[in-house]
Design an enzyme around this catalytic site. Structure first.
Site, PDB file in Angstrom:
ATOM      1  N   LEU A  61      -1.550  -6.618 -20.206  1.00  0.00           N
ATOM      2  CA  LEU A  61      -2.607  -6.199 -21.131  1.00  0.00           C
ATOM      3  C   LEU A  61      -3.290  -4.885 -20.769  1.00  0.00           C
ATOM      4  O   LEU A  61      -4.256  -4.494 -21.411  1.00  0.00           O
ATOM      5  CB  LEU A  61      -3.647  -7.308 -21.331  1.00  0.00           C
ATOM      6  CG  LEU A  61      -3.082  -8.675 -21.743  1.00  0.00           C
ATOM      7  CD1 LEU A  61      -4.208  -9.677 -21.931  1.00  0.00           C
ATOM      8  CD2 LEU A  61      -2.225  -8.579 -22.986  1.00  0.00           C
ATOM      9  N   CYS A  62      -2.819  -4.187 -19.750  1.00  0.00           N
ATOM     10  CA  CYS A  62      -3.329  -2.839 -19.466  1.00  0.00           C
ATOM     11  C   CYS A  62      -2.690  -1.859 -20.447  1.00  0.00           C
ATOM     12  O   CYS A  62      -1.497  -1.940 -20.728  1.00  0.00           O
ATOM     13  CB  CYS A  62      -2.985  -2.403 -18.039  1.00  0.00           C
ATOM     14  SG  CYS A  62      -4.154  -2.948 -16.812  1.00  0.00           S
ATOM     15  N   HIS A  63      -3.492  -0.934 -20.933  1.00  0.00           N
ATOM     16  CA  HIS A  63      -2.974   0.088 -21.840  1.00  0.00           C
ATOM     17  C   HIS A  63      -2.176   1.128 -21.058  1.00  0.00           C
ATOM     18  O   HIS A  63      -2.600   1.534 -19.972  1.00  0.00           O
ATOM     19  CB  HIS A  63      -4.121   0.798 -22.561  1.00  0.00           C
ATOM     20  CG  HIS A  63      -4.841  -0.065 -23.543  1.00  0.00           C
ATOM     21  ND1 HIS A  63      -5.871  -0.890 -23.161  1.00  0.00           N
ATOM     22  CD2 HIS A  63      -4.674  -0.229 -24.867  1.00  0.00           C
ATOM     23  CE1 HIS A  63      -6.311  -1.532 -24.228  1.00  0.00           C
ATOM     24  NE2 HIS A  63      -5.608  -1.152 -25.276  1.00  0.00           N
ATOM     25  N   MET A  99      -8.132   0.270 -13.231  1.00  0.00           N
ATOM     26  CA  MET A  99      -6.947  -0.484 -12.818  1.00  0.00           C
ATOM     27  C   MET A  99      -5.909   0.439 -12.189  1.00  0.00           C
ATOM     28  O   MET A  99      -5.228   0.059 -11.237  1.00  0.00           O
ATOM     29  CB  MET A  99      -6.342  -1.247 -13.999  1.00  0.00           C
ATOM     30  CG  MET A  99      -7.233  -2.373 -14.510  1.00  0.00           C
ATOM     31  SD  MET A  99      -7.796  -3.521 -13.232  1.00  0.00           S
ATOM     32  CE  MET A  99      -6.256  -4.147 -12.622  1.00  0.00           C
ATOM     33  N   GLU A 100      -5.796   1.646 -12.695  1.00  0.00           N
ATOM     34  CA  GLU A 100      -4.848   2.608 -12.133  1.00  0.00           C
ATOM     35  C   GLU A 100      -5.258   3.012 -10.721  1.00  0.00           C
ATOM     36  O   GLU A 100      -4.413   3.132  -9.827  1.00  0.00           O
ATOM     37  CB  GLU A 100      -4.730   3.825 -13.054  1.00  0.00           C
ATOM     38  CG  GLU A 100      -3.973   3.557 -14.335  1.00  0.00           C
ATOM     39  CD  GLU A 100      -4.716   2.734 -15.386  1.00  0.00           C
ATOM     40  OE1 GLU A 100      -4.073   2.302 -16.357  1.00  0.00           O
ATOM     41  OE2 GLU A 100      -5.937   2.498 -15.242  1.00  0.00           O
ATOM     42  N   ASP A 114       4.899  -1.783   4.687  1.00  0.00           N
ATOM     43  CA  ASP A 114       6.369  -1.861   4.640  1.00  0.00           C
ATOM     44  C   ASP A 114       7.015  -0.928   5.655  1.00  0.00           C
ATOM     45  O   ASP A 114       7.965  -1.304   6.334  1.00  0.00           O
ATOM     46  CB  ASP A 114       6.875  -1.525   3.243  1.00  0.00           C
ATOM     47  CG  ASP A 114       8.396  -1.534   3.185  1.00  0.00           C
ATOM     48  OD1 ASP A 114       8.994  -2.600   3.455  1.00  0.00           O
ATOM     49  OD2 ASP A 114       8.984  -0.478   2.900  1.00  0.00           O
TER      50      ASP A 114
END
Length: 145
Positions: A61-63, A99-100, A114
């Site tokens: 649901l993120c644009h 969010m980004e 990692d």
């Protein structure tokens, strides 16, 4: 997804941070540039930028957004054997980029893990949060210190 079609395009900025704590010897390997997989912080920077660009593919649901800037800074702290990651993301659009910025931080720190897990599996990623956001209807937010 939330309908943002009626929202005006404005300049949006979000800044997020996180940190990874490790053994002192692991931090020394990173800072000396002797990690077997290569330039840890350089590769983590690219990974964070790529993650910010792909956030809408990772988070439901993120644009999808046309980002105008993604910058990552790494600040090592020898005393605490940690590295702080700070991500700044910008766009001109109808929705924010928090969010980004958060995704950039998380993936950059995961990349450090990692690349160094062969020498230190006990690393801990923590303190991931939005520090500030600017733009849009809700205006500015700056996290309490």
């Amino acid at each position: 997804m939330v309908d943002v079609a009626a929202k005006p395009a404005t300049h949006r900025v979000a800044v997020a941070q996180g940190r990874i704590v490790m053994a002192a010897a692991t931090l020394a390997i990173i800072l000396e540039g002797t990690a077997k997989k290569g330039d840890v912080l350089g590769i983590a920077r690219i990974a964070g930028i790529m993650a910010a660009k792909k956030t809408s593919e990772l988070i439901p649901l993120c644009h999808p957004l046309a980002l105008t800037r993604v910058a990552l800074e790494f600040t090592p702290n020898v005393a605490s054997a940690s590295i702080r990651c700070l991500a700044t993301v910008e766009t001109v659009g109808p929705t924010g980029v928090e969010m980004e910025a958060l995704t950039a931080v998380q993936v950059a720190l995961l990349t450090i893990y990692d690349m160094c897990k062969a020498v230190d599996r006990a690393m801990v990623i923590s303190d991931v949060k939005v520090l500030e956001k600017h733009g849009g209807k809700s205006g500015s937010f700056v996290a309490a210190a």
